[in-house]
Every structure is written in structure tokens, then in C-alpha cells.
Design an enzyme around this catalytic site. Sequence first.
Site, PDB file in Angstrom:
ATOM      1  N   HIS A 100      14.299 -17.139  42.521  1.00 19.87           N
ATOM      2  CA  HIS A 100      13.926 -17.828  43.765  1.00 19.87           C
ATOM      3  C   HIS A 100      12.899 -18.911  43.489  1.00 19.87           C
ATOM      4  CE1 HIS A 100      10.075 -15.599  44.738  1.00 19.87           C
ATOM      5  NE2 HIS A 100      10.658 -14.616  44.089  1.00 19.87           N
ATOM      6  N   ASP A 104      11.328 -20.459  46.069  1.00 16.58           N
ATOM      7  CA  ASP A 104      10.319 -20.505  47.136  1.00 16.58           C
ATOM      8  C   ASP A 104       9.114 -19.681  46.710  1.00 16.58           C
ATOM      9  OD1 ASP A 104      11.790 -18.049  47.416  1.00 16.58           O
ATOM     10  OD2 ASP A 104      11.040 -17.810  49.464  1.00 16.58           O
ATOM     11  N   ASP A 127       5.721 -15.745  40.151  1.00 14.95           N
ATOM     12  CA  ASP A 127       6.616 -15.287  41.240  1.00 14.95           C
ATOM     13  C   ASP A 127       7.156 -16.476  42.013  1.00 14.95           C
ATOM     14  OD1 ASP A 127       7.844 -13.860  43.227  1.00 14.95           O
ATOM     15  OD2 ASP A 127       6.014 -13.108  44.140  1.00 14.95           O
ATOM     16  N   GLU A 172      13.632 -16.018  49.320  1.00 15.34           N
ATOM     17  CA  GLU A 172      13.373 -14.632  48.908  1.00 15.34           C
ATOM     18  C   GLU A 172      12.125 -14.089  49.578  1.00 15.34           C
ATOM     19  OE1 GLU A 172      11.979 -11.163  46.619  1.00 15.34           O
ATOM     20  OE2 GLU A 172      10.906 -13.016  46.978  1.00 15.34           O
ATOM     21  N   GLU A 173      11.099 -14.931  49.652  1.00 17.25           N
ATOM     22  CA  GLU A 173       9.826 -14.457  50.195  1.00 17.25           C
ATOM     23  C   GLU A 173       9.883 -14.257  51.707  1.00 17.25           C
ATOM     24  OE1 GLU A 173       7.748 -13.335  48.264  1.00 17.25           O
ATOM     25  OE2 GLU A 173       7.577 -14.500  46.428  1.00 17.25           O
ATOM     26  N   ASP A 207      11.900 -11.236  37.997  1.00 15.23           N
ATOM     27  CA  ASP A 207      11.037 -11.422  39.176  1.00 15.23           C
ATOM     28  C   ASP A 207      10.209 -10.160  39.384  1.00 15.23           C
ATOM     29  OD1 ASP A 207      10.007 -12.703  41.406  1.00 15.23           O
ATOM     30  OD2 ASP A 207      11.613 -12.063  42.742  1.00 15.23           O
ATOM     31  N   HIS A 212       1.136 -13.304  45.156  1.00 18.24           N
ATOM     32  CA  HIS A 212       0.813 -13.370  46.588  1.00 18.24           C
ATOM     33  C   HIS A 212      -0.692 -13.487  46.842  1.00 18.24           C
ATOM     34  CE1 HIS A 212       4.847 -11.317  47.938  1.00 18.24           C
ATOM     35  NE2 HIS A 212       4.984 -12.034  46.843  1.00 18.24           N
TER      36      HIS A 212
HETATM   37  N1  BES Z   1       8.659 -10.804  42.797  1.00 25.66           N
HETATM   38  C1  BES Z   1       8.448 -10.100  44.001  1.00 25.66           C
HETATM   39  C2  BES Z   1       8.853  -8.661  43.971  1.00 25.66           C
HETATM   40  C3  BES Z   1       8.222  -7.783  42.943  1.00 25.66           C
HETATM   41  C4  BES Z   1       6.963  -8.051  42.441  1.00 25.66           C
HETATM   42  C5  BES Z   1       8.887  -6.688  42.508  1.00 25.66           C
HETATM   43  C6  BES Z   1       6.420  -7.228  41.481  1.00 25.66           C
HETATM   44  C7  BES Z   1       8.337  -5.848  41.575  1.00 25.66           C
HETATM   45  C8  BES Z   1       7.094  -6.135  41.058  1.00 25.66           C
HETATM   46  C9  BES Z   1       9.175 -10.784  45.123  1.00 25.66           C
HETATM   47  O1  BES Z   1       9.165 -12.172  45.065  1.00 25.66           O
HETATM   48  C10 BES Z   1       8.531 -10.388  46.421  1.00 25.66           C
HETATM   49  O2  BES Z   1       7.365 -10.518  46.572  1.00 25.66           O
HETATM   50  N2  BES Z   1       9.317  -9.918  47.329  1.00 25.66           N
HETATM   51  C11 BES Z   1       8.877  -9.617  48.641  1.00 25.66           C
HETATM   52  C12 BES Z   1      10.120  -9.373  49.443  1.00 25.66           C
HETATM   53  C13 BES Z   1       9.928  -9.296  50.904  1.00 25.66           C
HETATM   54  C14 BES Z   1       9.284 -10.512  51.474  1.00 25.66           C
HETATM   55  C15 BES Z   1      11.238  -9.030  51.581  1.00 25.66           C
HETATM   56  C16 BES Z   1       7.956  -8.415  48.654  1.00 25.66           C
HETATM   57  O3  BES Z   1       8.146  -7.459  47.876  1.00 25.66           O
HETATM   58  O4  BES Z   1       7.011  -8.428  49.428  1.00 25.66           O
HETATM   59 ZN    ZN Z   2       6.913 -12.573  45.836  1.00 22.22          ZN
END
Ligand code: BES
Ligand code: ZN
Length: 457
Positions: free
Chosen positions: A86, A88, A119, A153-154, A180, A427
Site C-alpha cells: 500500500h 497510502d 508502513d 489500506e489504512e 507490511d 502510526h
Molecule cells: N502495516 C500495518 C499492519 C501491521 C503492522 C501488521 C505491524 C502487523 C504488524 C498496516 O498498514 C496497518 O496499520 N493496518 C491497519 C488496518 C486498519 C486500518 C484496517 C491497522 O492494523 O490498524
Molecule cells: Zn499502517
Amino acid sequence: MSDPQEYIDQNIQKFQDELFELLRIPSVSTDSKHKAEVRKAADFLKNQLQEIGLHNVTLHETPGHPILTAEKCPHTDRPTVLIYGHYDVQPSDPDHLWKTPPFEPTVKNGRVYARGASDDKGQSFAHIKSVESYLKTGTELPVNVKFILEGEEEIGSTNLVPFIKKNIEQLSCDMVLISDTAMFAKDQPSITYGLRGLAYMEIHVTGPNRDLHSGVFGGAVENPANVLCEIIAKLKDEDGVIQIPGFYDDVEPLTPEMREAYKALPHNDEAYKEELGLKALHGEKGYSSLERASARPTLDVNGLWSGYQGEGAKTVLPAKAGAKVSMRLVPDQDPDKISKLFADYVTSIAPDTVSVEVEAHHGGYPVVIDLDFYGLKAAAKAFGEIYDKEVLFSREGGSIPIVADFKKVLGVNSILMGFGLTIDALHSPNESFSLKDFHRGIKTSAKFFEILPDFVE
Ligand code: BES
Ligand code: ZN
């Protein structure tokens, strides 16, 4: 002409410069102010994919941000790897806590600091450069590759799900490769075999028709901020157990074998606490920190607002209060079902002195990937070889909503080969990514393509 691994070593500076160009684009998907920049990041990647020589490079419009696809499939008898990433990023907020500007990549101690560095711009870009190392050296690609890069994705991948349903043929593959996630520790290659799902909710409490003088009206009129706090306090008990009726009904319990596997992972609560600047750890009674953070469901307030936030004091009884609450889910919880249970429970405990509305945002299903999958074994071999260390397998607490859909719609497993670290500050302010891991990530990806055909069962 050099081989792909040599090409990567010789061109690492050029790869970094290109990555930094991508990091300068503030492609924040959740904020409509950044809509044009999200597209700019997609355009940048489109040029990259074209420039390295992929075929059918296409930007697909959606009601939200565009989806980018490309492919190079020279073989009829070799596996096809669909690479997902992703472009974004999360908002950089709170900006004042960044030591260097979030969209001006800055290198310090071998790490690049920028929103999206880990990320997921740095991590997904590694695969583009890996494919480049084959195409630019005239080395035959050992497998077929396809790319699917999204800009939502975010914010829950809402437009990607219908897209993959509509393009099953075009996206057909034997596995999805995703970087990711994070490694278990520095220099410790790790493959993630489980991700949590998500249900994201918003609560709105409305009281009087305007903000009131808290002396003149306080005591006789219900305060929405107080009510919101009472509601939130009833969502969990003091042992960290979520109080929503039916919440745990579909939770797959941890087996003794799973718990043993958790115990075998190199983790130290003291160091964990220290790194986070905490006095004590907290979580659901009866579970370890690692279990709590990846194999057990959670409920957390992610945002909270009401009343006066400025300097000094203002005696006010606010008319409104609100909160954003996310729940991380584990197999076999269903985000729609959990959202409904949450809404029913909150409504049932709301007093009739105020009006309480509950809104559901995006969600995502949890996943666990079969450790026997041949693609996972090839990935572990490649990862271990480049890092010169045995790979660990672990479950993680974050979510990548589309992984469950890849399984459901395309019928394939995802390989979660993350090159990030938990210290990358995803984040958070001052997100960063190790440039050494960027380099090793590209090499691991290229190695994976090289050895994958030998693993086909
Ligand atoms: N890269 C992350 C997810 C992640 C981070 C998985 C570290 C395992 C370890 C991804 O970009 C993310 O932050 N996803 C969001 C998804 C949500 C907005 C639906 C999340 O997990 O908050
Ligand atoms: Zn993320």
C-alpha cells in the site's frame, strides 16, 4: 552484466534516492485534503513499474483512491506471485512531536525517518527493486510476478475487495507476497502467520441543545462527557475482560501447543516495558504479553473528545461527547457480527437522559496461515539465507484487511515477509525504517523468487 544480487548491492544508493522521492509525497488516505497527493504517489509507482519493464501497468479508478496493477508472466509452468503493498500512509499528526519533518526523509544512524518509511512505502518498494534487479540485468525472472498496490489500506481497503472480486482472472496467482509487518526483533528474520481482524466504531452522545454554564445547569442536566466515560468504563472489567455479551463466542481458544510456541519466542517483558517507558504492563488476566498482543481480542479507545480543550479552565457542561473505539479480532470472530454486538450493548447501557448513537466504520477479518504451505517454506529459506539466521514464525496483532479476502476470493495464502521492526514507530511520530533492512529486504525478495520454483509441491 551483473547478477541480480550484485545489481542490488551496486544500486542501493539509487534505490534509496527513489524511495525518498516516494516518501516526500504526503499520501494520507484518510484526509480528503491529500487526495491529489495520494494519486501522485500512485503515479510515481506507475512510472516505476513501467520503467523497470513490467507489462500491463494500469491505474484503476475507484470511488476512492486508485489501484495500481502490473505483471510480467513469462512462464506457463512456474508459480505466480502476486505482490501486494500500500502506498497510502497514516496522518503525520501530531506534527509537533516529529523531530524532523514527516515528509522530508531524513537519515540518522542508518535509519530513514519519514511517515510511511516502514508502513508501507519502504517495505513494498523493496519488491519493485527486487524485480528490477532481474529485468535490468537481463536475468530471466524465475517466477511470474504480478503487482497490486493500493491507496486505501489504512482506511480499510474498502474499494479493493470489490476490485479483486471483479478481476479474479487477472489476479490469479499461487500466493500473495506482502511486506507490511514487523520482524520479531532486530536482525531476526520472521514470518508472520497470523494477523488480527478489526471492527472500528464511533460513539456519539448528545445532551442539551447547546453548551451550558456548568454552575447554572450542572447537577440538573446530564453531562454527555460523564455519560460517555460511564459507557466506556462498562466495556471492560478490571481484569481486562470485554463485557459485551457474546463477544467471545467465536474466539478460538489457544491450545496448549500454541501457548508453548508463544513461550519459546524470545521475549522479555522487562525490556518491552522499558522500551515503551511504562511503569507496569497491563492486559487480560491469564495471558502473556505476546498472547494479549496477537492471539487475544482487544477493545481500545482510539479517540475521545468533549468539552473545553484549550488553555486554562472553562466552566462548561458540553452538549456533545464522542469516542472512536477499535476492537482487534481473532479467529473466528466476524467483524460485522462484533460491530452489531457492540452497538446493541452500548445502546442498551445508555441512559435515557441523552441520545447515544453508534456508527460502524471499516472492519476486517482475522487470519491464520498454514505453516505447511510451500511458499512459506521457500520464503523462510530465502529470508534465513540473506539474514544468516534461522527464521522465526509468529502471529502479530496488527491488521491487513485484504489478506482474508485474498484467501476467500482468490483462494490463496499470503506470505507475510515483513522487514520492519516494532521500534519503527508505525502510526506514531518519527516513523523510521532501517536502510540496512531495506537493502536486505530487496535481496531477500530476489532470493525468494530465485528459489521458489524448487519448493513447488
Ligand atoms: N502495516 C500495518 C499492519 C501491521 C503492522 C501488521 C505491524 C502487523 C504488524 C498496516 O498498514 C496497518 O496499520 N493496518 C491497519 C488496518 C486498519 C486500518 C484496517 C491497522 O492494523 O490498524
Ligand atoms: Zn499502517
